[in-house]
Design a protein around this motif. Structure first.
Motif, PDB file in Angstrom:
ATOM      1  N   ASP A 263      23.240  28.790  50.265  1.00 18.34           N
ATOM      2  CA  ASP A 263      21.987  28.540  49.527  1.00 18.34           C
ATOM      3  C   ASP A 263      21.219  29.833  49.314  1.00 18.34           C
ATOM      4  OD1 ASP A 263      22.566  25.866  49.464  1.00 18.34           O
ATOM      5  OD2 ASP A 263      21.250  25.331  51.140  1.00 18.34           O
ATOM      6  N   MET A 264      21.172  30.670  50.341  1.00 22.93           N
ATOM      7  CA  MET A 264      20.433  31.929  50.256  1.00 22.93           C
ATOM      8  C   MET A 264      21.055  32.844  49.207  1.00 22.93           C
ATOM      9  SD  MET A 264      19.777  34.774  53.208  1.00 22.93           S
ATOM     10  CE  MET A 264      21.498  35.234  53.183  1.00 22.93           C
ATOM     11  N   LEU A 265      22.381  32.938  49.220  1.00 20.98           N
ATOM     12  CA  LEU A 265      23.059  33.811  48.266  1.00 20.98           C
ATOM     13  C   LEU A 265      22.925  33.290  46.832  1.00 20.98           C
ATOM     14  CD1 LEU A 265      26.284  34.606  50.341  1.00 20.98           C
ATOM     15  CD2 LEU A 265      24.273  36.051  50.028  1.00 20.98           C
ATOM     16  N   CYS A 266      22.929  31.969  46.688  1.00 21.05           N
ATOM     17  CA  CYS A 266      22.790  31.374  45.348  1.00 21.05           C
ATOM     18  C   CYS A 266      21.369  31.499  44.816  1.00 21.05           C
ATOM     19  CB  CYS A 266      23.200  29.900  45.384  1.00 21.05           C
ATOM     20  SG  CYS A 266      24.964  29.654  45.673  1.00 21.05           S
ATOM     21  N   SER A 267      20.389  31.591  45.725  1.00 25.46           N
ATOM     22  CA  SER A 267      18.989  31.679  45.285  1.00 25.46           C
ATOM     23  C   SER A 267      18.587  33.100  44.932  1.00 25.46           C
ATOM     24  CB  SER A 267      18.062  31.143  46.377  1.00 25.46           C
ATOM     25  OG  SER A 267      18.157  31.949  47.536  1.00 25.46           O
ATOM     26  N   ASN A 268      19.560  34.023  44.994  1.00 25.25           N
ATOM     27  CA  ASN A 268      19.325  35.422  44.613  1.00 25.25           C
ATOM     28  C   ASN A 268      18.243  36.098  45.444  1.00 25.25           C
ATOM     29  OD1 ASN A 268      21.282  35.521  42.540  1.00 25.25           O
ATOM     30  ND2 ASN A 268      19.879  34.419  41.174  1.00 25.25           N
ATOM     31  N   VAL A 269      18.186  35.736  46.730  1.00 21.30           N
ATOM     32  CA  VAL A 269      17.273  36.426  47.640  1.00 21.30           C
ATOM     33  C   VAL A 269      17.758  37.863  47.802  1.00 21.30           C
ATOM     34  CG1 VAL A 269      16.420  36.540  50.021  1.00 21.30           C
ATOM     35  CG2 VAL A 269      16.637  34.341  48.872  1.00 21.30           C
ATOM     36  N   THR A 270      16.843  38.800  47.683  1.00 27.11           N
ATOM     37  CA  THR A 270      17.213  40.215  47.768  1.00 27.11           C
ATOM     38  C   THR A 270      17.537  40.581  49.213  1.00 27.11           C
ATOM     39  OG1 THR A 270      15.756  40.725  45.922  1.00 27.11           O
ATOM     40  CG2 THR A 270      16.477  42.563  47.281  1.00 27.11           C
ATOM     41  N   LEU A 271      18.737  41.082  49.425  1.00 28.43           N
ATOM     42  CA  LEU A 271      19.163  41.513  50.750  1.00 28.43           C
ATOM     43  C   LEU A 271      19.389  43.015  50.746  1.00 28.43           C
ATOM     44  CD1 LEU A 271      21.840  38.867  51.838  1.00 28.43           C
ATOM     45  CD2 LEU A 271      19.542  39.120  52.722  1.00 28.43           C
ATOM     46  N   ASP A 272      18.651  43.715  51.594  1.00 35.91           N
ATOM     47  CA  ASP A 272      18.976  45.127  51.784  1.00 35.91           C
ATOM     48  C   ASP A 272      19.974  45.237  52.928  1.00 35.91           C
ATOM     49  OD1 ASP A 272      17.504  44.719  54.078  1.00 35.91           O
ATOM     50  OD2 ASP A 272      15.789  45.894  53.434  1.00 35.91           O
ATOM     51  N   LEU A 273      20.418  46.436  53.210  1.00 38.98           N
ATOM     52  CA  LEU A 273      21.457  46.628  54.218  1.00 38.98           C
ATOM     53  C   LEU A 273      20.984  46.190  55.602  1.00 38.98           C
ATOM     54  CD1 LEU A 273      24.308  47.628  54.707  1.00 38.98           C
ATOM     55  CD2 LEU A 273      23.394  49.921  55.068  1.00 38.98           C
ATOM     56  N   GLN A 274      19.727  46.475  55.931  1.00 32.41           N
ATOM     57  CA  GLN A 274      19.201  46.115  57.243  1.00 32.41           C
ATOM     58  C   GLN A 274      19.188  44.596  57.423  1.00 32.41           C
ATOM     59  OE1 GLN A 274      15.284  47.640  58.015  1.00 32.41           O
ATOM     60  NE2 GLN A 274      15.278  46.994  60.148  1.00 32.41           N
ATOM     61  N   ASP A 297      32.705  40.984  52.664  1.00 33.78           N
ATOM     62  CA  ASP A 297      33.391  41.241  51.389  1.00 33.78           C
ATOM     63  C   ASP A 297      32.489  40.904  50.208  1.00 33.78           C
ATOM     64  OD1 ASP A 297      35.609  42.051  52.769  1.00 33.78           O
ATOM     65  OD2 ASP A 297      36.650  40.122  52.622  1.00 33.78           O
ATOM     66  N   PHE A 298      31.741  39.781  50.351  1.00 34.52           N
ATOM     67  CA  PHE A 298      30.842  39.358  49.278  1.00 34.52           C
ATOM     68  C   PHE A 298      29.762  40.409  49.026  1.00 34.52           C
ATOM     69  CE2 PHE A 298      26.949  37.203  47.878  1.00 34.52           C
ATOM     70  CZ  PHE A 298      27.406  36.560  46.733  1.00 34.52           C
ATOM     71  N   MET A 299      29.199  40.948  50.119  1.00 31.80           N
ATOM     72  CA  MET A 299      28.132  41.933  49.977  1.00 31.80           C
ATOM     73  C   MET A 299      28.660  43.251  49.407  1.00 31.80           C
ATOM     74  SD  MET A 299      25.587  40.186  50.679  1.00 31.80           S
ATOM     75  CE  MET A 299      24.417  41.507  50.390  1.00 31.80           C
ATOM     76  N   VAL A 300      29.877  43.611  49.770  1.00 26.68           N
ATOM     77  CA  VAL A 300      30.482  44.826  49.214  1.00 26.68           C
ATOM     78  C   VAL A 300      30.680  44.671  47.712  1.00 26.68           C
ATOM     79  CG1 VAL A 300      32.568  46.256  49.201  1.00 26.68           C
ATOM     80  CG2 VAL A 300      31.559  45.542  51.375  1.00 26.68           C
ATOM     81  N   GLU A 301      31.079  43.468  47.292  1.00 26.21           N
ATOM     82  CA  GLU A 301      31.245  43.193  45.858  1.00 26.21           C
ATOM     83  C   GLU A 301      29.925  43.337  45.109  1.00 26.21           C
ATOM     84  OE1 GLU A 301      32.949  39.339  45.488  1.00 26.21           O
ATOM     85  OE2 GLU A 301      34.854  39.909  46.434  1.00 26.21           O
ATOM     86  N   ARG A 302      28.827  43.061  45.802  1.00 30.28           N
ATOM     87  CA  ARG A 302      27.504  43.183  45.169  1.00 30.28           C
ATOM     88  C   ARG A 302      26.964  44.609  45.249  1.00 30.28           C
ATOM     89  NH1 ARG A 302      23.899  37.941  46.873  1.00 30.28           N
ATOM     90  NH2 ARG A 302      22.344  39.153  45.744  1.00 30.28           N
ATOM     91  N   GLY A 303      27.793  45.530  45.726  1.00 31.48           N
ATOM     92  CA  GLY A 303      27.417  46.942  45.698  1.00 31.48           C
ATOM     93  C   GLY A 303      26.781  47.464  46.965  1.00 31.48           C
TER      94      GLY A 303
END
Length: 608
Positions: A263-274, A297-303
């Motif tokens: 749900d969090m990933l689908c809601s486009n919540v901004t995640l920084d590295l920390q 892997d998902f986060m790496v795909e998002r840059g």
């Protein structure tokens, strides 16, 4: 303002603060005398110095800007000193400077002085604003004075000052910190129903309560509140998700945690590295490595580029689930460079699996990476060597540690002392114990317990008793293991009356005996032919809620047989069988011996 206090100030500015006639000081002189971390502070002090030398003096608002900057650097005592300096000048203060003063006192946990300033401001006719009340309410909540905070809140309403989202957020946070989570939920519902607050204020309050519920183990209510906030149109932020995610992971609610993550990933919540690393840690701590890897892997795909913390987290997670090959592979492919924590985590993983050769190889590899082992590294290797009974090598590492200038801590000493005692080298353990004190490392209860137990097992009860008394003199509280070790030593040395006294003293001190303590006392009674006392203690043990295990049953059965109390032994034998415990080899040998002598009836023979 008339405030009296003796706040500490920075040495470099003490002369400036106490000078009667301030003299302009060159900015370059400040910069020359200070390092880079202090430049911002001294720039503000330079501005302050310029302001107080102007004629005529500028308005208080100009000073407030400088003071606010210094407050933001957390130099609260210094700001109070500067305000005291302003009190000597012909300068009219206002509510803004009052708020700064109150804030500094509250930050220094001197809310009493903040309230005094508040009272003086009212006497001068200043009209307090929302910031004034919020500062006082927050200060009272932080110091545990929530009831007083409610009184200040009532005073706020009485003065006609409307509370804002910050006010309510502070009150809810105060309730949560006091453990009054139910009241916090009620207040949250009242606020959201009666007031229209900004989205940011609402989400902060919801996040605060959700976090408190999760920490309290009430994850179901946290989930319900999370769903409720969404229904009410309050959009969760990254903090909300993190609080709930940590709670779900902590209690092993895997499906809910993964659904929330989606749900969090689908809601486009901004995640920084920390933030990403915090979430990854929650997953790895549960050993959910497949999900952790997919998330990575998902986060790496998002840059997002993993850093050392990311790799350390993944390596630690793999070590927790004993996937050391995967952990080593991650170590080998780290592109961002490893640090001492990386080595510590992997070395610890190898040591826990008794793979001491790999641990030592990795320990020696640290030099190649120009990374110096720290106290955790040395302690981990020493523990690993002790676990596989390589005591002499552990001592070599210990002395190498000292040669390298790394100070051993109480854990390091305790591990070595424990290993020495287990190898019956109690004199060496005592020497190391004394060396520990000489090195300025204070032994804790665990260290004392190890030495006391070691001395008791070699029959040196007098020395153990002296250490027990020293433990109490150092204002350390003996724990159940300490009492049990000492009682065991007294019983083994036929000092049963002293053991009884210590057992009573243990209970009077509020330290409840465990099943091992009871077993030792029952064994002591049995060995001294006091079966009635053993039976009475067995009953008291069960009545206290400490239920017997197989060891207790075997101990008392042996005592009964050796005292020729066959019927009592049979009764305990039936109890042992009813509770699903088994005979140990010694009890079984005793029963077989009695059987061969014809002293057991048919039912007992059948049981045997």
């Amino acid at each position: 303002m008339t405030m009296k206090c003796n706040p500490s100030s920075l040495k470099p500015v003490r002369k400036f603060l106490h000078s009667q006639v301030p003299k302009p000081i060159s900015r370059h002189e400040y910069r020359r005398k200070t390092d880079e971390n202090s430049l911002a502070l001294y720039d503000e002090l330079f501005k302050f110095n310029q302001l107080i030398t102007r004629q005529p003096l500028p308005a208080i608002t100009h000073f407030c800007k400088v003071l606010t900057s210094i407050v933001n650097m957390n130099y609260y005592s210094l700001v109070i000193s500067l305000i005291q300096r302003l009190d000597t000048l012909p300068l009219e203060s206002d509510i803004y400077s009052t708020n700064i003063t109150i804030n500094c006192y509250c930050r220094l946990n001197r809310v009493d002085l903040g309230l005094s300033v508040f009272g003086n401001a009212l006497k001068r006719g200043y009209r307090p604003d929302c910031v004034t009340f919020n500062t006082l309410i927050n200060g009272l909540c932080v110091t545990g004075g929530f009831n007083y905070a409610r009184q200040v809140f009532d005073e706020m309403l009485g003065c006609g000052v409307n509370p804002n989202g910050v006010t309510y957020g502070v009150l809810i946070n105060g309730l949560c910190k006091m453990g009054e989570i139910d009241h916090a939920v009620v207040l949250l519902n009242e606020i959201t129903e009666e007031f229209e607050l900004s989205g940011s204020s609402s989400v902060v309050m919801y996040s605060t309560v959700i976090n408190a519920l999760c920490k309290n183990g009430d994850v179901d209510r946290a989930l319900s509140l999370f769903n409720e906030m969404i229904v009410k149109g309050v959009t969760p932020n990254v903090v909300t998700y993190i609080c709930l995610m940590q709670g779900l992971c902590r209690f092993g609610l895997r499906e809910h945690a993964l659904r929330l993550l989606d749900d969090m990933l689908c809601s486009n919540v901004t995640l920084d590295l920390q933030t990403f690393n915090v979430l990854l840690t929650a997953l790895c701590k549960r050993g959910w490595m497949v999900e952790s890897r997919n998330f990575l892997d998902f986060m790496v795909e998002r840059g997002l580029i993993p850093d050392t913390v990311t790799y350390n987290t993944m390596i630690n997670g793999n070590c927790l689930v004993r996937r050391l090959d995967d952990a080593r592979h991650l170590f080998n492919v780290m592109s961002c460079g490893c640090d001492v924590i990386t080595f510590n985590v992997l070395i610890n993983g190898y040591c826990k699996e008794n793979k001491i050769h790999e641990a030592l190889r990795l320990f020696n590899e640290m030099c190649r990476h120009n990374i110096n082992p720290n106290v955790v590294t040395y302690t981990t290797v020493i523990r690993g060597l002790c676990l596989v009974s390589r005591l002499n090598e552990a001592l070599v590492i210990f002395y190498k540690m000292q040669d390298c200038g790394e100070m051993a801590n109480v854990v390091t000493y305790s591990i070595l002392i424990d290993c020495l005692c287990k190898h019956e080298r109690v004199n060496n353990a005592l020497s190391l114990f004394k060396l520990m004190d000489d090195a300025g490392v204070a032994p804790d209860v665990y260290t004392f317990t190890i030495v006391i137990d070691g001395l008791c097992k070699v029959g040196n009860v007098e020395a153990a008793n002296e250490l027990f008394d020293e433990l109490c003199c150092r204002e350390l509280e003996p724990n159940v293991c300490t009492y049990t070790a000492m009682i065991g030593g007294l019983c083994r040395n036929k000092r049963l009356s002293e053991a009884e006294e210590l057992f009573v003293r243990m209970k009077e001190s509020g330290c409840e005996p465990n099943v091992h303590t009871y077993t030792i006392m029952i064994n002591g009674y049995c060995r001294n032919g006091k079966l009635n006392e053993a039976n009475e203690l067995f009953v008291k043990m069960e009545e206290s809620g400490c239920f017997a295990d197989g060891c207790v049953y075997n101990t008392i059965i042996q005592g009964c047989l050796l005292q020729n109390e066959i019927s009592t032994a049979v009764w305990y034998l039936d109890k042992l069988s009813e509770n699903g415990f088994e005979l140990d080899s010694y009890t079984e040998a005793l029963l077989l011996r009695f059987q061969s002598c014809g002293q057991l009836d048919y039912s007992v023979k059948k049981a045997v």
